[in-house]
Design an enzyme around this catalytic site. Structure first.
Site, PDB file in Angstrom:
ATOM      1  N   GLU A 173     -25.820  37.199  58.588  1.00 12.75           N
ATOM      2  CA  GLU A 173     -25.782  35.977  59.662  1.00 12.75           C
ATOM      3  C   GLU A 173     -25.265  34.531  59.036  1.00 12.75           C
ATOM      4  OE1 GLU A 173     -29.425  35.747  61.730  1.00 12.75           O
ATOM      5  OE2 GLU A 173     -29.294  37.582  62.897  1.00 12.75           O
ATOM      6  N   GLU A 292     -28.793  44.884  63.708  1.00  9.93           N
ATOM      7  CA  GLU A 292     -30.233  44.176  64.048  1.00  9.93           C
ATOM      8  C   GLU A 292     -29.863  44.322  65.752  1.00  9.93           C
ATOM      9  OE1 GLU A 292     -31.614  40.428  62.805  1.00  9.93           O
ATOM     10  OE2 GLU A 292     -30.681  40.701  60.796  1.00  9.93           O
TER      11      GLU A 292
END
Length: 499
Positions: A173, A292
């Protein structure tokens, strides 16, 4: 009663099933590792301190590939801290989750835990506070057989055989301002490309995952993927997708249609990746690693005081307790991943234990299944062979967020001898009779028919009532003249096993 028809064309194959689609995620966050998979004083703990009752549940869940050690945690992770004699490992602050990391579970221990669960390790490298050299050192420590400084260090630490990790994440991320060392797309694309090139110089068989947007709601979504891939396309194999869903404002109708957002996310990233590939005149197709995905009541956690000024070891964080409705949505998200398995080649349910997880534990006590455990475990167990995308003829209902949404969603898997049909009824009020034409599957019997459903869509499993929700028999399922007839309860996820 509302009715639906599902027809199956045996030629409408999406892709052969890669078991990596049933992956999960273990991060050094909250009680996922400490008090979750690892609790040396627990009655079931082995010599490494791992809870064997949790191991058995992970095996039942059917998790294939486990992403480790983060997540946001990885952007401050010094892998060297996590190897060698435990009594000599440094205690560090984890800035990602504002907690103390003892490093009592590290690379070698986690690899041994994976052997107990029968899962494959998917390792993430730190591109937040570190870079190419640290990634190459970790690769050498984990994968080189012997005869080099770091491989011999692994052997001296008690792990003779290399871990042979094939799948590696290039950071996590990196578009997020919450991420330690976050970057612009151009800066990240450059460091990711250089790291990937160096890692593949060490081992050209590695499969590398470059960071995509941390969610489709990011202002840079799409443009981030394009810029990063323009830098790294020829050096990587996957681009990551992350998505979490929750019910907001009592809008259950929209929540039950969350998979429509996941479908949009997948289609957008595929289109962007293919645009870059065409622009670069590359013959390679980038796959998606949806590493995720889950239900996460993030709004509520942001309003809580879970993260505070204290520095604590394994604080209770993000311990969502899931309802029947949550399980139905999760099952539907998994259906969507399967229907896009030609491009979504890997996926990780985030996370595995205690932290937004299908498995919960109590220190010194029980481990139990959350409601979301059941659709994942049954799908992982029954899905074999190839994925077939069915045609679904059914009415729609209106949602405030997504507009018209089909009342029923479904996907089919088959290996020629055994087939499975997975179904969701999104209606809050009506049972739906579904007729499924299964003649092309050669099915002659229904071996199993189960559902997750309850009169109370918000029923949950808790420490005090661990078996409040479980799998129920789907009554009345019948097969005659090549057609399965089944009635789906409202707000339900169901599975049929055929042979």
């Amino acid at each position: 009663m509302t009715k639906a028809r599902i027809s199956i064309d045996r030629e409408a194959v999406v892709a052969p099933i890669d078991r990596r689609i049933f992956g999960s995620f273990v991060e050094h966050l909250g009680r996922c590792v400490y008090d979750g998979i690892y609790e040396p004083g627990h009655p079931t703990a082995n010599e490494d301190g791992f809870r064997l009752d949790v191991v058995e549940l992970v095996r039942e869940l059917g998790s294939s590939t486990i992403r480790y050690p983060g997540g946001n945690f990885v952007s401050g992770f010094r892998w060297e801290d996590s190897v060698g004699p435990r009594d000599q490992r440094p205690v560090r602050r984890d800035l990602a989750w504002h907690s103390i990391e003892t490093n009592q579970v590290g690379v070698d221990e986690f690899a041994r835990w994976l052997k107990l669960t029968g899962s494959e390790l998917m390792m993430a490298v730190n591109l937040g506070t570190r870079g190419i050299e640290a990634a190459l050192d970790l690769l050498e420590y984990c994968n080189h057989p012997s005869g080099t400084a770091l491989s011999d260090q692994r052997i001296a630490n008690g792990t003779v055989e290399p871990h042979d990790i094939k799948m590696w994440c290039l950071g996590n991320e990196m578009d997020g301002p919450w991420q330690t060392g976050y970057m612009t797309a151009e800066d990240y694309g450059k460091i990711a490309a250089r790291t990937a090139q160096a890692m593949k110089a060490a081992d050209k068989t590695l499969e590398l995952v470059v960071c995509g947007s941390s969610s489709s709601s990011m202002p840079t979504f799409g443009d981030w993927e394009r810029t990063v891939l323009e830098q790294a396309y020829e050096h990587v194999d996957f681009i990551s997708c992350h998505a979490y869903y929750q019910e907001r404002g009592g809008d259950l109708a929209s929540y039950l249609a969350s998979s429509l957002d996941m479908q949009y996310f997948i289609e957008t990233v595929v289109a962007t990746a293919d645009h870059v590939g065409n622009k670069l005149k590359s013959s390679k197709k980038i796959k998606l690693s949806f590493d995720e995905w889950n239900i996460w009541y993030l709004d509520e956690h942001r309003e809580s005081e879970e993260v505070n000024d204290e520095w604590r070891i394994a604080p209770r964080q993000l311990e969502d307790v899931y309802s029947v409705a949550d399980a139905v949505v999760l099952g539907n998200l998994l259906i969507t991943l399967l229907k896009n398995h030609d491009r979504v080649a890997s996926a990780s349910l985030a996370q595995l234990v205690n932290v937004i997880a299908p498995i919960m534990t109590e220190p010194g006590g029980d481990a139990w299944r959350q409601t979301t455990f059941f659709p994942f475990s049954v799908t992982s167990r029954l899905a074999k062979g190839e994925i077939v995308k069915p045609r679904i003829d059914v009415g729609t209902y209106e949602t405030a967020v997504y507009g018209a949404a089909p009342l029923v969603d479904s996907v089919v898997t088959t290996d020629g001898s055994n087939s499975a049909v997975f179904l969701v009824n999104r209606s809050q009020t009506e049972s739906i009779e579904v007729q499924i034409a299964v003649s092309e599957l050669g099915a002659t019997s229904i071996d199993e028919a189960v559902t997750v459903w309850d009169d109370d869509v918000y029923a949950k499993n808790t420490l005090a009532d661990q078996n409040r929700v479980g799998l129920k028999q789907l009554e009345g399922a019948a097969l005659a003249d090549g057609v399965v007839t089944v009635t789906l309860p409202p707000v339900s996820w169901s599975a049929l096993a055929l042979s």
